[in-house]
Motif scaffolding. Structure first.
Motif, PDB file in Angstrom:
ATOM      1  N   ALA A   1       0.807  -1.219   0.000  1.00 26.36           N
ATOM      2  CA  ALA A   1       0.000   0.000   0.000  1.00 26.36           C
ATOM      3  C   ALA A   1       0.840   1.269   0.000  1.00 26.36           C
TER       4      ALA A   1
ATOM      5  N   PRO B   1      -1.313   1.238  -5.873  1.00 27.91           N
ATOM      6  CA  PRO B   1      -1.877   0.028  -5.275  1.00 27.91           C
ATOM      7  C   PRO B   1      -3.166  -0.392  -5.972  1.00 27.91           C
TER       8      PRO B   1
ATOM      9  N   VAL C   1      -5.831  -5.166   0.349  1.00 23.56           N
ATOM     10  CA  VAL C   1      -5.164  -3.925   0.751  1.00 23.56           C
ATOM     11  C   VAL C   1      -5.881  -3.299   1.933  1.00 23.56           C
TER      12      VAL C   1
END
Length: 353
Positions: A89, A190, A196
């Protein structure tokens, strides 16, 4: 102010090392194990030389030992999650989430220890909570990359690939699915996924859980025991937990930490200890109402800047709003009289001069 600046630099350097470790595909748990061994070793040498923490002592009891074991387990788990989150991330967003997790011990202090927050702190908890979702949002950043991928035309045989026609999937690490794509400007974006968001959420919870264990120590054992030595106990437990994993993996597969893992792990341990030492020294010279907000806010801002400058991390407009709201939340949670804080800094600077 020098020690406070050094504490900030050490904390941000930890994120930088995690980023390098991810790129080099180093074994995270082995890296963290060596890190805690190095941190305890540095502290042990300094204590033997008459350094801090030895005078207050640590009167071990079963409840305190259990608390130390729990804290140690949370420390290595939280550091592991920070390493993973930094990898998938970005450093700026991961450290931002780690810092706003301070809202969790504030809630615990209110609900468990009946420490009712002020109006400003209530507003700060709200800001910090909202900022997590804005920081963790990948929608806007990923949309640009997805659009580029969707409209990309195949490159003719023999044609040179340029920045304008390049969209790559980031290489998978440790057998995991790829989680990032590269946009037309070469920035790391990302990929939007539950993975995530889930990683950042676990990081948020683990960071807050460590703060709760430290609050528990302060409330139940702080009067008769050294906080510094308790942290070293927790570091030692973290090392033992990691050591079990490293030994088990080594004997099972024959794979042992390589030279790079040792070098980066020792460096991480020295910096990790330095972040604690410099923060404690800063607290000896400046009030906590100045040290904690300045430390947290500086780390969030500097990590975001370095992530963009060195690692080409892309922050969407939503992410930037989230980081800004996190900074506001950290200020409000500190419940700081800014004028008094500035006066304290100026007074210290004048005295030092």
């Amino acid at each position: 102010m020098l020690f406070l600046c050094l504490a900030v630099l050490c904390s941000v350097s930890i994120g930088m090392i995690f980023k390098v470790a991810g790129r080099r595909q180093l074994d995270r748990t082995a890296l963290l194990t060596i890190n805690y061994a190095a941190a305890v070793g540095v502290a042990g040498v300094l204590i033997a030389m008459g350094g801090r923490g030895a005078a207050s002592g640590l009167a071990l009891s079963m409840p305190l030992l259990l608390l130390g074991v729990g804290t140690g387990a949370l420390l290595i788990f939280g550091f592991f999650m920070l390493s993973v989150a930094t990898d998938i991330a970005g450093m700026g967003l991961s450290i931002g989430v780690m810092r706003v997790s301070v809202v969790i011990p504030f809630l615990a202090s209110w609900l468990i220890w009946a420490e009712e927050p002020s109006v400003l702190q209530m507003a700060g908890m709200t800001c910090a909570g909202v900022s997590f979702f804005l920081i963790a949002s990948q929608k806007e950043a990923s949309t640009d990359a997805s659009r580029a991928a969707a409209t990309r035309e195949p490159i003719a045989a023999g044609a040179e690939e340029t920045a304008s026609n390049r969209v790559q999937t980031a290489p998978a690490r440790h057998g995991e699915a790829a989680t990032a794509v590269e946009d037309s400007a070469g920035l790391e974006v990302p990929e939007p996924s539950a993975r995530v968001l889930g990683t950042l959420f676990i990081l948020f919870l683990s960071g807050g859980a460590v703060d709760i264990t430290m609050k528990t120590f302060q409330e139940s054992f702080g009067a008769d025991n050294s906080r510094f030595l308790f942290l070293l106990l927790a570091f030692g437990i973290s090392f033992l937990i990691g050591l079990v994993y490293v030994l088990q993996k080594g004997f099972r597969t024959g794979q042992w930490p390589g030279r790079d893992t040792w070098v980066w792990g020792i460096g991480l341990g020295v910096i990790n200890y330095g972040s604690l030492e410099f923060l404690l020294r800063a607290l000896e010279q400046l009030p906590g109402t100045v040290v904690f907000p300045v430390n947290n806010i500086s780390i969030v801002v500097l990590a975001a800047i370095l992530g963009v400058a060195f690692w080409q991390e892309r922050l969407s407009r939503t992410n930037l709003w989230g980081l800004g709201l996190a900074i506001v939340g950290l200020i409000l949670l500190s419940d700081v009289d800014l004028i008094a804080g500035v006066q304290a800094v100026l007074s210290f600077t004048t005295t030092a001069g």
